[in-house]
Motif scaffolding. Structure first.
Motif, PDB file in Angstrom:
ATOM      1  N   ASP A   1       0.815  -1.211   0.000  1.00 53.15           N
ATOM      2  CA  ASP A   1       0.000   0.000   0.000  1.00 53.15           C
ATOM      3  C   ASP A   1       0.851   1.265   0.000  1.00 53.15           C
ATOM      4  OD1 ASP A   1       1.017  -0.383   2.534  1.00 53.15           O
ATOM      5  OD2 ASP A   1      -0.844   0.119   3.590  1.00 53.15           O
ATOM      6  N   GLN A   2       2.188   1.119   0.078  1.00 55.77           N
ATOM      7  CA  GLN A   2       3.086   2.271   0.059  1.00 55.77           C
ATOM      8  C   GLN A   2       3.741   2.502  -1.297  1.00 55.77           C
ATOM      9  OE1 GLN A   2       5.747   0.949   3.244  1.00 55.77           O
ATOM     10  NE2 GLN A   2       4.836   2.449   4.638  1.00 55.77           N
ATOM     11  N   VAL A   3       3.552   1.590  -2.225  1.00 56.75           N
ATOM     12  CA  VAL A   3       4.264   1.681  -3.508  1.00 56.75           C
ATOM     13  C   VAL A   3       3.890   2.951  -4.261  1.00 56.75           C
ATOM     14  CG1 VAL A   3       4.560   0.603  -5.766  1.00 56.75           C
ATOM     15  CG2 VAL A   3       4.539  -0.820  -3.690  1.00 56.75           C
ATOM     16  N   GLY A   4       2.605   3.223  -4.400  1.00 59.83           N
ATOM     17  CA  GLY A   4       2.144   4.445  -5.045  1.00 59.83           C
ATOM     18  C   GLY A   4       2.714   4.635  -6.439  1.00 59.83           C
ATOM     19  N   ASP A   5       3.172   5.866  -6.726  1.00 58.02           N
ATOM     20  CA  ASP A   5       3.736   6.176  -8.044  1.00 58.02           C
ATOM     21  C   ASP A   5       5.239   5.967  -8.097  1.00 58.02           C
ATOM     22  OD1 ASP A   5       4.723   8.245  -6.547  1.00 58.02           O
ATOM     23  OD2 ASP A   5       3.873   9.852  -7.792  1.00 58.02           O
ATOM     24  N   GLY A   6       5.821   5.403  -7.032  1.00 60.65           N
ATOM     25  CA  GLY A   6       7.253   5.137  -6.998  1.00 60.65           C
ATOM     26  C   GLY A   6       8.076   6.178  -6.289  1.00 60.65           C
ATOM     27  N   SER A   7       7.464   7.260  -5.849  1.00 64.34           N
ATOM     28  CA  SER A   7       8.224   8.299  -5.154  1.00 64.34           C
ATOM     29  C   SER A   7       8.816   7.795  -3.853  1.00 64.34           C
ATOM     30  CB  SER A   7       7.328   9.505  -4.867  1.00 64.34           C
ATOM     31  OG  SER A   7       6.812  10.050  -6.059  1.00 64.34           O
ATOM     32  N   VAL A   8       8.226   6.764  -3.290  1.00 62.41           N
ATOM     33  CA  VAL A   8       8.726   6.196  -2.044  1.00 62.41           C
ATOM     34  C   VAL A   8      10.149   5.671  -2.191  1.00 62.41           C
ATOM     35  CG1 VAL A   8       7.843   3.882  -2.526  1.00 62.41           C
ATOM     36  CG2 VAL A   8       8.120   4.614  -0.148  1.00 62.41           C
ATOM     37  N   TYR A   9      10.570   5.411  -3.442  1.00 58.54           N
ATOM     38  CA  TYR A   9      11.903   4.844  -3.659  1.00 58.54           C
ATOM     39  C   TYR A   9      13.009   5.889  -3.713  1.00 58.54           C
ATOM     40  CZ  TYR A   9       9.385   0.563  -4.801  1.00 58.54           C
ATOM     41  OH  TYR A   9       8.585  -0.543  -4.742  1.00 58.54           O
ATOM     42  N   ASP A  10      12.668   7.165  -3.633  1.00 61.63           N
ATOM     43  CA  ASP A  10      13.704   8.201  -3.665  1.00 61.63           C
ATOM     44  C   ASP A  10      14.717   8.005  -2.543  1.00 61.63           C
ATOM     45  OD1 ASP A  10      12.741   9.479  -5.913  1.00 61.63           O
ATOM     46  OD2 ASP A  10      11.438  10.835  -4.780  1.00 61.63           O
ATOM     47  N   ALA A  11      14.233   7.832  -1.340  1.00 63.85           N
ATOM     48  CA  ALA A  11      15.134   7.671  -0.191  1.00 63.85           C
ATOM     49  C   ALA A  11      15.899   6.359  -0.275  1.00 63.85           C
ATOM     50  CB  ALA A  11      14.330   7.744   1.108  1.00 63.85           C
ATOM     51  N   ILE A  12      15.244   5.302  -0.759  1.00 67.13           N
ATOM     52  CA  ILE A  12      15.909   4.001  -0.894  1.00 67.13           C
ATOM     53  C   ILE A  12      17.032   4.094  -1.911  1.00 67.13           C
ATOM     54  CG2 ILE A  12      15.577   1.611  -1.626  1.00 67.13           C
ATOM     55  CD1 ILE A  12      12.699   1.839  -0.564  1.00 67.13           C
ATOM     56  N   HIS A  13      16.784   4.791  -3.007  1.00 63.88           N
ATOM     57  CA  HIS A  13      17.803   4.966  -4.034  1.00 63.88           C
ATOM     58  C   HIS A  13      18.982   5.759  -3.490  1.00 63.88           C
ATOM     59  CE1 HIS A  13      19.733   6.977  -7.485  1.00 63.88           C
ATOM     60  NE2 HIS A  13      19.393   5.902  -8.178  1.00 63.88           N
ATOM     61  N   ALA A  14      18.698   6.820  -2.754  1.00 64.36           N
ATOM     62  CA  ALA A  14      19.760   7.670  -2.216  1.00 64.36           C
ATOM     63  C   ALA A  14      20.647   6.908  -1.240  1.00 64.36           C
ATOM     64  CB  ALA A  14      19.152   8.890  -1.534  1.00 64.36           C
ATOM     65  N   ALA A  15      20.081   5.953  -0.534  1.00 62.77           N
ATOM     66  CA  ALA A  15      20.847   5.187   0.450  1.00 62.77           C
ATOM     67  C   ALA A  15      21.580   4.003  -0.169  1.00 62.77           C
ATOM     68  CB  ALA A  15      19.905   4.687   1.552  1.00 62.77           C
ATOM     69  N   GLY A  16      21.331   3.721  -1.462  1.00 62.13           N
ATOM     70  CA  GLY A  16      21.937   2.565  -2.112  1.00 62.13           C
ATOM     71  C   GLY A  16      23.365   2.823  -2.552  1.00 62.13           C
ATOM     72  N   LYS A  17      23.982   1.796  -3.130  1.00 68.50           N
ATOM     73  CA  LYS A  17      25.359   1.891  -3.600  1.00 68.50           C
ATOM     74  C   LYS A  17      25.440   2.721  -4.869  1.00 68.50           C
ATOM     75  CE  LYS A  17      26.965  -2.471  -1.619  1.00 68.50           C
ATOM     76  NZ  LYS A  17      27.621  -3.782  -1.891  1.00 68.50           N
ATOM     77  N   ASP A  18      26.622   3.266  -5.116  1.00 70.91           N
ATOM     78  CA  ASP A  18      26.860   4.104  -6.291  1.00 70.91           C
ATOM     79  C   ASP A  18      26.776   3.248  -7.558  1.00 70.91           C
ATOM     80  OD1 ASP A  18      27.736   5.792  -8.229  1.00 70.91           O
ATOM     81  OD2 ASP A  18      29.526   6.463  -7.156  1.00 70.91           O
ATOM     82  N   PRO A  19      25.930   3.614  -8.530  1.00 74.77           N
ATOM     83  CA  PRO A  19      25.827   2.822  -9.767  1.00 74.77           C
ATOM     84  C   PRO A  19      27.084   2.859 -10.620  1.00 74.77           C
ATOM     85  CG  PRO A  19      24.578   4.851  -9.959  1.00 74.77           C
ATOM     86  CD  PRO A  19      24.996   4.745  -8.527  1.00 74.77           C
ATOM     87  N   HIS A  20      28.012   3.804 -10.353  1.00 71.76           N
ATOM     88  CA  HIS A  20      29.256   3.840 -11.110  1.00 71.76           C
ATOM     89  C   HIS A  20      30.169   2.673 -10.746  1.00 71.76           C
ATOM     90  CE1 HIS A  20      27.885   7.987 -11.657  1.00 71.76           C
ATOM     91  NE2 HIS A  20      28.648   8.008 -12.729  1.00 71.76           N
ATOM     92  N   ALA A  21      29.889   2.019  -9.639  1.00 73.26           N
ATOM     93  CA  ALA A  21      30.754   0.926  -9.182  1.00 73.26           C
ATOM     94  C   ALA A  21      30.417  -0.349  -9.934  1.00 73.26           C
ATOM     95  CB  ALA A  21      30.594   0.733  -7.674  1.00 73.26           C
TER      96      ALA A  21
END
Length: 599
Positions: free
Chosen positions: A460-480
């Motif tokens: 019920d939190q998925v919504g339009d995907g905005s919830v993933y902003d914080a998850i993305h910011a806390a993830g590993k660098d995609p350049h690696a």
């Protein structure tokens, strides 16, 4: 002194003549590589002492010889022993050293330049092979694979950003230009001392030839590599053979596509064993056999599969699993998807285009033909026009632009798998309709480079995907993208766990008594994760609430649960379509064979 004599006066040898063009290097074929002994050389407008000039010339010749030797001995697959590879005797070099001294000067120069150009092209081909072995566990196909270079640039752009992609393209262009320019110059320079010291050249060549023949006859090896090297010639031959074989396979594929054991089956007899069921075919990106058998990943993945088997059982679902052998590895997902759905062995882009431009009935198309299902495709990885969608028998296709995602991209994957599944529920599965639903869903969160990775949230939190902003910011660098093997294997295992968890969670939440799920991997991950020379097997599982669905495949001998064991059946991926249509519908037409269709 007369004006005439003044005009014939020699220039002052202590000063450079500013009125004349720069002095050129003497032709070594006539004067020797160092020019006329005892006379200072002028390079540009700088006077060079003859001793320094000789040393510089010899250094350049030595570097040219090293460059040629490296090009001849460079392996096209860096999984081979690389150090010992450069301690071998190349037969191509022996042949060149034996032939060049006997050619006239003009012919020798032309031959050296042509040989250098060819060696430069072969070197570029080796670099391409190295990249393809590293990512796709196969060599580059010089006839069919050029379009994949554009895909590689798009992958770098999506995974690491525009700057990384542009930098990589510029770097590749510079390397190609340097190889094509320097290699002919290097061969030409090396040819000069071979001619000047022809007696020593022929003696040395004879000794090396005897050594090469002896080592070849005895099979002498150094750290696993044959001392008598003919790798460059073998590489050229293998690529010529590859082109010839691919042409043969295309002809065989065209013949196989024209013979369909289910092509004339009446529509009302197709898939009678699944009437009234909501059927989902889900592909999990890069979910390979290595995930459940490699010691570094198996404990995590096996525990996850056991836990999800228990969750499904608690929700009233049963499951059976086995392995399929994919036609590709490391990438080329569309080749696996089309092989699975068409029942034809599709290994390259030309075969894919041939099949998808025809009228072969696909597995998903059989549901459409039966006229008893709505058919839907959920394709988050599709970012461009995809006219092939019609070939697969999908009434509606939702690509990356039609799922409503407003969150960040996770590496190459445009959106998390949980969002894709929730969108499927919102757009199609959760809506009432006059017919049950057949859907093909592509899950991409387990696509490399596996950074950053999404994590599960409440449905019920998925919504339009905005919830993933914080998850993305806390993830590993995609350049690696290039990381240590243990770390990248851990990230890969995490991504597979996320994808399977999302799919099972969706089924236990939104599934019902008539839900049937078929999910499988499309191919093994890149060799850095799967290991060198890994199999091309991928796990496949069928999940159903109605016991009668799994009873129909009891003769297959698949194992209970989501994790196929080491002795589970292994089929080629192209055999699944016919087996599935046979299990849930009529037998093939008289005289037709349901066996796989490809070589």
């Amino acid at each position: 002194m007369s004006p005439f004599m003044k005009s014939r006066q020699l220039p002052d040898m202590d000063k450079p003549d500013m009125d004349k063009p720069d002095t050129e290097q003497p032709d070594p074929d006539r004067t020797g590589e160092e020019g006329t002994p005892g006379v200072a050389r002028v390079v540009g407008r700088v006077r060079v002492h003859p001793g320094v000039a000789r040393v510089a010339a010899r250094v350049l010749t030595g570097l040219a010889a090293v460059l040629v030797l490296l090009a001849l001995l460079l392996p096209n697959n860096l999984t081979d022993p690389t150090v010992s590879a450069f301690l071998r005797i190349p037969v191509e070099g022996i042949v060149a050293a034996a032939v060049l001294p006997f050619l006239p000067p003009r012919a020798r120069r032309v031959a050296a330049i042509v040989a250098g150009a060819v060696l430069g092209l072969v070197t570029i081909l080796k670099f391409l092979d190295i990249g393809f072995y590293n990512e796709l566990d196969r060599p580059f196909d010089a006839r069919l694979d050029w379009f994949l270079l554009d895909d590689a640039e798009a992958f770098l752009r999506d995974s690491g950003g525009q700057a990384l992609a542009v930098g990589a393209v510029i770097g590749v262009i510079l390397i190609v230009a340097a190889v094509l320019v320097l290699m002919p110059l290097a061969v030409l320079r090396v040819s000069r001392p071979l001619v000047r010291h022809s007696t020593a050249t022929l003696r040395t060549t004879a000794v090396l030839a005897v050594a090469w023949i002896t080592c070849a006859a005895l099979g002498t090896q150094l750290a696993g590599a044959p001392v008598a090297s003919r790798s460059t010639g073998e590489l050229v031959y293998s690529h010529v053979k590859q082109a010839r074989d691919s042409l043969r396979d295309e002809r065989q594929l065209a013949k196989a596509a024209a013979v369909d054991p289910f092509g004339k089956t009446p529509n009302d007899q197709l898939l009678t064993g699944l009437r009234g069921k909501d059927v989902i075919f889900a592909f999990i990106e890069s979910y390979g056999r290595s995930a459940i058998e490699d010691p570094s990943m198996a404990p995590q993945i096996d525990a996850m599969l056991a836990d999800n088997t228990s969750k499904l059982r608690a929700a009233g679902f049963s499951s059976r699993s086995a392995f399929l052998t994919s036609p590709t590895a490391g990438g080329g997902s569309w080749l696996a998807h089309s092989t699975f759905l068409s029942g034809l062995w599709i290994t390259n882009q030309r075969s894919y285009e041939t099949v998808t431009s025809g009228d072969r009935m696909t597995l998903t198309g059989a549901f459409q033909r039966a006229d008893a299902w709505r058919t839907v495709g959920i394709m988050p990885g599709v970012t461009r026009a995809w006219p092939e969608g019609k070939f697969f028998g999908l009434d509606n296709i939702y690509d990356s632009k039609h799922l409503g995602y407003q969150g960040p991209s996770f590496g190459w994957s445009r959106m998390p798998d949980q969002f894709v599944l929730e969108s499927f529920e919102r757009l199609e599965h959760g809506k009432p309709g006059p017919k049950p639903l057949m859907s093909e869903i592509i899950l991409t969160s387990s696509h490399n480079p596996w950074a950053p990775l999404p994590t599960s949230v409440g449905w019920d939190q998925v919504g339009d995907g905005s919830v993933y902003d914080a998850i993305h910011a806390a993830g590993k660098d995609p350049h690696a993208v290039l990381r240590s093997t243990p770390e990248v294997r851990g990230d890969y295992a995490d991504s597979v766990e996320y994808s399977v968890n999302s799919l099972v969670s969706y089924v236990t939440k939104y599934g019902h008594d008539n839900t049937v799920l078929v999910f499988l991997g499309d191919h093994q991950p890149i060799p850095k994760v799967a290991g060198d020379h890994a199999s091309r097997d991928v796990p496949i599982a069928i999940v159903a609430h109605d016991p009668a669905v799994l009873d129909k495949i009891a003769p297959w001998g698949w194992q209970d649960g989501l994790r196929p064991g080491p002795h589970a059946p292994v089929w080629r991926m192209d055999s699944f379509r016919n087996r599935f249509l046979t299990a849930y519908g009529p037998q093939p037409a008289a005289g037709a064979s349901p066996s796989p269709s490809a070589p």
